[in-house]
Design a protein around this motif. Sequence first.
Motif, mmCIF file in Angstrom:
data_model
loop_
_atom_site.group_PDB
_atom_site.id
_atom_site.type_symbol
_atom_site.label_atom_id
_atom_site.label_comp_id
_atom_site.label_asym_id
_atom_site.label_seq_id
_atom_site.Cartn_x
_atom_site.Cartn_y
_atom_site.Cartn_z
ATOM 1 N N SER A 14 59.415 90.773 -3.923
ATOM 2 C CA SER A 14 57.963 90.712 -4.116
ATOM 3 C C SER A 14 57.594 89.691 -5.198
ATOM 4 O O SER A 14 56.445 89.297 -5.313
ATOM 5 C CB SER A 14 57.413 92.087 -4.477
ATOM 6 N N ASN A 15 58.579 89.289 -5.992
ATOM 7 C CA ASN A 15 58.368 88.249 -6.999
ATOM 8 C C ASN A 15 59.704 87.548 -7.228
ATOM 9 O O ASN A 15 60.670 87.814 -6.532
ATOM 10 C CB ASN A 15 57.803 88.840 -8.298
ATOM 11 N N GLU A 16 59.752 86.682 -8.213
ATOM 12 C CA GLU A 16 60.959 85.877 -8.442
ATOM 13 C C GLU A 16 61.930 86.492 -9.441
ATOM 14 O O GLU A 16 62.921 85.873 -9.795
ATOM 15 C CB GLU A 16 60.560 84.480 -8.907
ATOM 16 N N TYR A 17 61.656 87.706 -9.873
ATOM 17 C CA TYR A 17 62.529 88.346 -10.858
ATOM 18 C C TYR A 17 63.676 89.051 -10.151
ATOM 19 O O TYR A 17 63.483 89.788 -9.193
ATOM 20 C CB TYR A 17 61.735 89.326 -11.723
ATOM 21 N N ILE A 18 64.901 88.800 -10.637
ATOM 22 C CA ILE A 18 66.091 89.433 -10.076
ATOM 23 C C ILE A 18 66.811 90.162 -11.194
ATOM 24 O O ILE A 18 66.716 89.785 -12.361
ATOM 25 C CB ILE A 18 67.013 88.393 -9.395
ATOM 26 N N ARG A 19 67.542 91.206 -10.812
ATOM 27 C CA ARG A 19 68.223 92.037 -11.812
ATOM 28 C C ARG A 19 69.730 91.808 -11.791
ATOM 29 O O ARG A 19 70.325 91.684 -10.722
ATOM 30 C CB ARG A 19 67.978 93.506 -11.526
ATOM 31 N N GLU A 20 70.298 91.826 -12.968
ATOM 32 C CA GLU A 20 71.750 91.771 -13.106
ATOM 33 C C GLU A 20 72.349 92.963 -12.365
ATOM 34 O O GLU A 20 71.848 94.075 -12.432
ATOM 35 C CB GLU A 20 72.127 91.838 -14.589
ATOM 36 N N GLY A 21 73.405 92.710 -11.597
ATOM 37 C CA GLY A 21 74.085 93.771 -10.868
ATOM 38 C C GLY A 21 73.577 93.946 -9.445
ATOM 39 O O GLY A 21 74.186 94.663 -8.663
ATOM 40 N N ASP A 35 68.264 75.318 10.128
ATOM 41 C CA ASP A 35 68.376 76.611 10.793
ATOM 42 C C ASP A 35 69.436 77.453 10.088
ATOM 43 O O ASP A 35 70.540 76.984 9.830
ATOM 44 C CB ASP A 35 68.777 76.451 12.261
ATOM 45 N N VAL A 36 69.096 78.684 9.794
ATOM 46 C CA VAL A 36 70.034 79.586 9.133
ATOM 47 C C VAL A 36 71.072 80.029 10.153
ATOM 48 O O VAL A 36 70.746 80.548 11.210
ATOM 49 C CB VAL A 36 69.299 80.806 8.532
ATOM 50 N N SER A 37 72.338 79.790 9.830
ATOM 51 C CA SER A 37 73.422 80.157 10.741
ATOM 52 C C SER A 37 74.217 81.361 10.239
ATOM 53 O O SER A 37 75.081 81.862 10.937
ATOM 54 C CB SER A 37 74.361 78.969 10.949
ATOM 55 N N GLY A 38 73.955 81.808 9.023
ATOM 56 C CA GLY A 38 74.657 82.955 8.461
ATOM 57 C C GLY A 38 74.194 83.206 7.037
ATOM 58 O O GLY A 38 73.231 82.592 6.567
ATOM 59 N N TYR A 39 74.890 84.104 6.372
ATOM 60 C CA TYR A 39 74.516 84.495 5.010
ATOM 61 C C TYR A 39 75.760 84.665 4.157
ATOM 62 O O TYR A 39 76.815 85.040 4.651
ATOM 63 C CB TYR A 39 73.740 85.818 5.010
ATOM 64 N N GLU A 40 75.627 84.384 2.870
ATOM 65 C CA GLU A 40 76.633 84.693 1.867
ATOM 66 C C GLU A 40 76.024 85.741 0.939
ATOM 67 O O GLU A 40 74.841 85.666 0.605
ATOM 68 C CB GLU A 40 77.004 83.457 1.050
ATOM 69 N N VAL A 41 76.818 86.698 0.519
ATOM 70 C CA VAL A 41 76.350 87.731 -0.408
ATOM 71 C C VAL A 41 76.840 87.361 -1.797
ATOM 72 O O VAL A 41 78.017 87.082 -1.994
ATOM 73 C CB VAL A 41 76.901 89.116 -0.006
ATOM 74 N N ILE A 42 75.917 87.335 -2.752
ATOM 75 C CA ILE A 42 76.300 87.044 -4.136
ATOM 76 C C ILE A 42 75.852 88.188 -5.038
ATOM 77 O O ILE A 42 74.894 88.887 -4.735
ATOM 78 C CB ILE A 42 75.720 85.707 -4.637
ATOM 79 N N LEU A 43 76.548 88.344 -6.137
ATOM 80 C CA LEU A 43 76.214 89.337 -7.160
ATOM 81 C C LEU A 43 75.469 88.620 -8.280
ATOM 82 O O LEU A 43 75.913 87.570 -8.755
ATOM 83 C CB LEU A 43 77.492 89.979 -7.703
ATOM 84 N N VAL A 44 74.336 89.152 -8.674
ATOM 85 C CA VAL A 44 73.538 88.562 -9.748
ATOM 86 C C VAL A 44 74.166 88.939 -11.085
ATOM 87 O O VAL A 44 74.413 90.109 -11.355
ATOM 88 C CB VAL A 44 72.075 89.045 -9.682
ATOM 89 N N HIS A 45 74.446 87.914 -11.894
ATOM 90 C CA HIS A 45 75.056 88.115 -13.209
ATOM 91 C C HIS A 45 74.006 88.000 -14.310
ATOM 92 O O HIS A 45 72.909 87.490 -14.081
ATOM 93 C CB HIS A 45 76.157 87.085 -13.448
ATOM 94 N N SER A 46 74.370 88.426 -15.494
ATOM 95 C CA SER A 46 73.493 88.337 -16.656
ATOM 96 C C SER A 46 73.088 86.876 -16.874
ATOM 97 O O SER A 46 73.926 85.986 -16.857
ATOM 98 C CB SER A 46 74.218 88.865 -17.891
ATOM 99 N N GLY A 47 71.806 86.636 -17.045
ATOM 100 C CA GLY A 47 71.303 85.287 -17.292
ATOM 101 C C GLY A 47 70.930 84.514 -16.037
ATOM 102 O O GLY A 47 70.337 83.446 -16.123
ATOM 103 N N ASP A 48 71.297 85.030 -14.859
ATOM 104 C CA ASP A 48 70.946 84.342 -13.614
ATOM 105 C C ASP A 48 69.441 84.405 -13.387
ATOM 106 O O ASP A 48 68.801 85.423 -13.651
ATOM 107 C CB ASP A 48 71.639 84.981 -12.409
ATOM 108 N N THR A 49 68.888 83.314 -12.899
ATOM 109 C CA THR A 49 67.491 83.281 -12.488
ATOM 110 C C THR A 49 67.445 82.800 -11.048
ATOM 111 O O THR A 49 68.388 82.154 -10.567
ATOM 112 C CB THR A 49 66.656 82.326 -13.359
ATOM 113 N N LEU A 50 66.359 83.084 -10.376
ATOM 114 C CA LEU A 50 66.213 82.648 -8.990
ATOM 115 C C LEU A 50 66.198 81.123 -8.905
ATOM 116 O O LEU A 50 66.783 80.547 -7.991
ATOM 117 C CB LEU A 50 64.953 83.247 -8.375
ATOM 118 N N ASP A 51 65.561 80.466 -9.871
ATOM 119 C CA ASP A 51 65.547 79.005 -9.892
ATOM 120 C C ASP A 51 66.958 78.436 -10.021
ATOM 121 O O ASP A 51 67.339 77.513 -9.296
ATOM 122 C CB ASP A 51 64.692 78.482 -11.057
ATOM 123 N N MET A 52 67.739 79.007 -10.938
ATOM 124 C CA MET A 52 69.099 78.533 -11.160
ATOM 125 C C MET A 52 69.963 78.754 -9.918
ATOM 126 O O MET A 52 70.696 77.859 -9.488
ATOM 127 C CB MET A 52 69.712 79.258 -12.361
#
Length: 110
Positions: free
Chosen positions: A91-98, A46-63
């Motif tokens: 809508s897909n697994e692609y995420i953007r830096e920043g 059960d989700v009890s909360g959320y953490e906010v992260i910043l996507v960095h260069s080279g990050d992938t959703l899998d990683m």
Amino acid sequence: MRKMIAGLKDSKKMCVLLAGAFIIIFIAMFMLFSSKASADSGDLNDVSGYEVILVHSGDTLDMLSHRYSREYSHMSTYEYKSQIVKINGLSNEYIREGSYLLMPVTAGSR
């Protein structure tokens, strides 16, 4: 001409500031109005909360799902990745830096 160029630079700065403020307000509203699962329901997924992260260069959703599923949940990497996609409305697994992502935190994971 120089005044026009300076005006464009100032307007770009203003756009960046407004975009940042919008993101912060959006995340705060999302966290405020999102339905959070009760931490004492007994289900470790059960989700009890959320953490906010910043996507960095080279990050992938899998990683990211592999890294944060161990820290923030008791879910498999696949289940955690599905939650990230769902929670962030991707809508897909692609995420953007920043960009910022909400990472689900499950009961008893921290």
